[in-house]
Design a protein around this motif. Structure first.
Motif, PDB file in Angstrom:
ATOM      1  N   PHE A 141      15.084  38.049 -66.268  1.00 45.65           N
ATOM      2  CA  PHE A 141      16.731  38.437 -65.289  1.00 45.65           C
ATOM      3  C   PHE A 141      16.385  39.069 -64.583  1.00 45.65           C
ATOM      4  O   PHE A 141      14.996  39.880 -63.959  1.00 45.65           O
ATOM      5  N   SER A 142      16.994  39.089 -63.222  1.00 42.04           N
ATOM      6  CA  SER A 142      16.763  39.570 -62.252  1.00 42.04           C
ATOM      7  C   SER A 142      16.800  41.194 -61.578  1.00 42.04           C
ATOM      8  O   SER A 142      15.836  41.779 -61.337  1.00 42.04           O
ATOM      9  N   GLU A 143      17.804  41.778 -63.143  1.00 41.68           N
ATOM     10  CA  GLU A 143      17.838  43.149 -63.375  1.00 41.68           C
ATOM     11  C   GLU A 143      17.660  43.233 -64.258  1.00 41.68           C
ATOM     12  O   GLU A 143      17.920  43.990 -65.142  1.00 41.68           O
ATOM     13  N   LEU A 144      16.239  43.327 -65.077  1.00 44.35           N
ATOM     14  CA  LEU A 144      15.750  43.906 -66.247  1.00 44.35           C
ATOM     15  C   LEU A 144      14.858  45.411 -66.282  1.00 44.35           C
ATOM     16  O   LEU A 144      13.955  45.722 -65.199  1.00 44.35           O
ATOM     17  N   VAL A 145      15.759  46.768 -66.441  1.00 44.22           N
ATOM     18  CA  VAL A 145      15.100  47.239 -66.726  1.00 44.22           C
ATOM     19  C   VAL A 145      14.673  47.866 -67.850  1.00 44.22           C
ATOM     20  O   VAL A 145      15.276  48.087 -69.021  1.00 44.22           O
ATOM     21  N   MET A 146      13.244  48.366 -68.378  1.00 49.23           N
ATOM     22  CA  MET A 146      12.709  48.532 -69.529  1.00 49.23           C
ATOM     23  C   MET A 146      12.708  50.394 -69.224  1.00 49.23           C
ATOM     24  O   MET A 146      11.763  50.485 -68.935  1.00 49.23           O
ATOM     25  N   LEU A 147      13.219  51.018 -71.252  1.00 46.87           N
ATOM     26  CA  LEU A 147      13.144  51.901 -70.942  1.00 46.87           C
ATOM     27  C   LEU A 147      12.160  52.683 -71.996  1.00 46.87           C
ATOM     28  O   LEU A 147      12.786  52.307 -72.952  1.00 46.87           O
ATOM     29  N   PRO A 206      15.749  50.580 -59.976  1.00 44.37           N
ATOM     30  CA  PRO A 206      14.640  49.913 -59.759  1.00 44.37           C
ATOM     31  C   PRO A 206      14.860  49.578 -61.095  1.00 44.37           C
ATOM     32  O   PRO A 206      14.352  49.707 -61.593  1.00 44.37           O
ATOM     33  N   ALA A 207      14.891  47.547 -61.009  1.00 44.67           N
ATOM     34  CA  ALA A 207      14.239  46.840 -62.186  1.00 44.67           C
ATOM     35  C   ALA A 207      13.109  47.462 -62.268  1.00 44.67           C
ATOM     36  O   ALA A 207      11.951  47.357 -61.371  1.00 44.67           O
ATOM     37  N   GLY A 208      12.348  47.618 -63.788  1.00 45.02           N
ATOM     38  CA  GLY A 208      10.881  47.934 -63.940  1.00 45.02           C
ATOM     39  C   GLY A 208      11.011  48.188 -65.065  1.00 45.02           C
ATOM     40  O   GLY A 208      11.927  48.988 -65.792  1.00 45.02           O
ATOM     41  N   VAL A 209      10.015  49.408 -65.459  1.00 52.24           N
ATOM     42  CA  VAL A 209       9.890  49.704 -66.598  1.00 52.24           C
ATOM     43  C   VAL A 209       9.538  51.192 -66.650  1.00 52.24           C
ATOM     44  O   VAL A 209       8.812  52.152 -65.651  1.00 52.24           O
ATOM     45  N   TYR A 210      10.276  52.393 -67.092  1.00 50.74           N
ATOM     46  CA  TYR A 210      10.002  53.589 -66.873  1.00 50.74           C
ATOM     47  C   TYR A 210      10.041  54.342 -68.040  1.00 50.74           C
ATOM     48  O   TYR A 210      10.931  54.776 -69.563  1.00 50.74           O
ATOM     49  N   ASN A 211       8.979  55.273 -68.235  1.00 46.83           N
ATOM     50  CA  ASN A 211       9.051  56.335 -69.859  1.00 46.83           C
ATOM     51  C   ASN A 211       9.980  57.042 -68.999  1.00 46.83           C
ATOM     52  O   ASN A 211      10.343  57.349 -68.091  1.00 46.83           O
TER      53      ASN A 211
END
Length: 314
Positions: A141-147, A206-211
């Motif tokens: 996915f072009s804009e994948l955000v995982m929380l 921004p797309a990415g992984v965040y705690n």
């Protein structure tokens, strides 16, 4: 925006849907239809994420963003992500978990770039969430955000956590705490998680992984004190259970391990700050007091432990 929420009728999902509606987004929820959809502004699609055919039959429209609350197994991703990708969905927000980290190999606080094999203390939950993350990356996915939140709490919590301990305090019963009470854990107010999702849906993260959660961590004993303060209880009676061969979850609402995430990357990315634990618990207690009886129902292990100490559970 047209937003599809996978899940959306339980604790976290309801708060996310409400936050999206507050921002005037058009919200569609997809689930098995076992819980009623609340609010005339919400459209419901009924499908089973373990059945790709039912997913293909249900999801035909194009959405600007997807919020995945219910993805807990790899097959949930395999039946859903390829379909959404083929429909041209660009933005995917996945609610993962801090349980993807391994406390036996990673120093505290867990950073986003640490290995994510899943912690065995969570059984298969952490490993399955980690597998879901890996599959989602594969679908590009072009804009994948995982929380990745730690323990989520707040009004309407369907997990027996804060209300479990409030029930004991209000009944003037002892609170059993694992070990010496110094185990440290971290919290995420559900409203903060919902607000973060709304920010990500709007393309402001921004797309990415965040705690995601409150930066501070609290010992078990400190948490009990905070709960007592929120409930207006002058002093809760705490009994420490030193026998660590007894699973903490048999008498306490959390696993007995240090669970702390590094949330600094999210703050740098513009994720708004959450309220502190005292404020969040006060709001949560007010909701539970208004909507439930907070009944005291001791677990079998709790009753046995209290009896062994010469203390009745009544």
């Amino acid at each position: 925006m047209d937003v599809l929420v996978l899940g959306g009728t339980n604790f976290v999902g309801r708060h996310i849907v409400r936050a999206l509606l507050d921002e005037r987004h058009r919200v569609t929820v997809l689930n098995r239809g076992t819980n009623p959809v609340w609010g005339a502004r919400v459209t419901q699609l009924v499908a089973d994420r373990t059945d790709p055919a039912s997913m293909s039959a249900a999801v035909r429209a194009v959405f600007d963003a997807v919020v995945d609350v219910s993805g807990t197994e790899p097959r949930h991703i395999e039946s859903t992500a390829p379909l959404l990708r083929s429909l041209g969905v660009p933005r995917y927000v996945f609610i993962s978990s801090g349980a993807v980290y391994d406390s036996t190999t990673t120093a505290l606080p867990f950073p986003e770039d640490a290995p994510t094999p899943g912690d065995v203390i969570w059984g298969t939950y952490g490993t399955a969430k980690a597998d879901c993350e890996r599959l989602l990356r594969h679908y590009d996915f072009s804009e994948l955000v995982m929380l990745r939140p730690p323990y989520v709490y707040g009004p309407g919590n369907n997990e027996q956590r804060e209300q479990f301990l409030w029930a004991r305090m209000l009944a003037a019963r002892p609170v059993l705490v694992p070990g010496d009470g110094t185990t440290r854990i971290q919290f995420c107010p559900v409203a903060h998680l919902a607000e973060t999702v709304v920010t990500a849906v709007a393309g402001k993260v921004p797309a990415g992984v965040y705690n995601v959660g409150e930066p501070a961590a609290y010992s078990f004993d400190d948490y009990v004190v905070a709960l007592a303060g929120a409930a207006g209880v002058r002093r809760a009676t705490v009994i420490h259970v030193e026998d660590r061969t007894i699973a903490a979850r048999e008498y306490f609402p959390f696993r007995d391990y240090n669970f702390i995430l590094d949330t600094s990357a999210g703050r740098r990315a513009g994720i708004p700050a959450p309220v502190g634990l005292a404020t969040g618990l006060a709001e949560t207690f007010a909701w539970f007091r208004a909507n439930t009886d907070l009944p005291y129902e001791p677990t079998a292990r709790e009753s046995a432990l209290l009896a062994s100490l010469g203390t009745s559970d009544r």
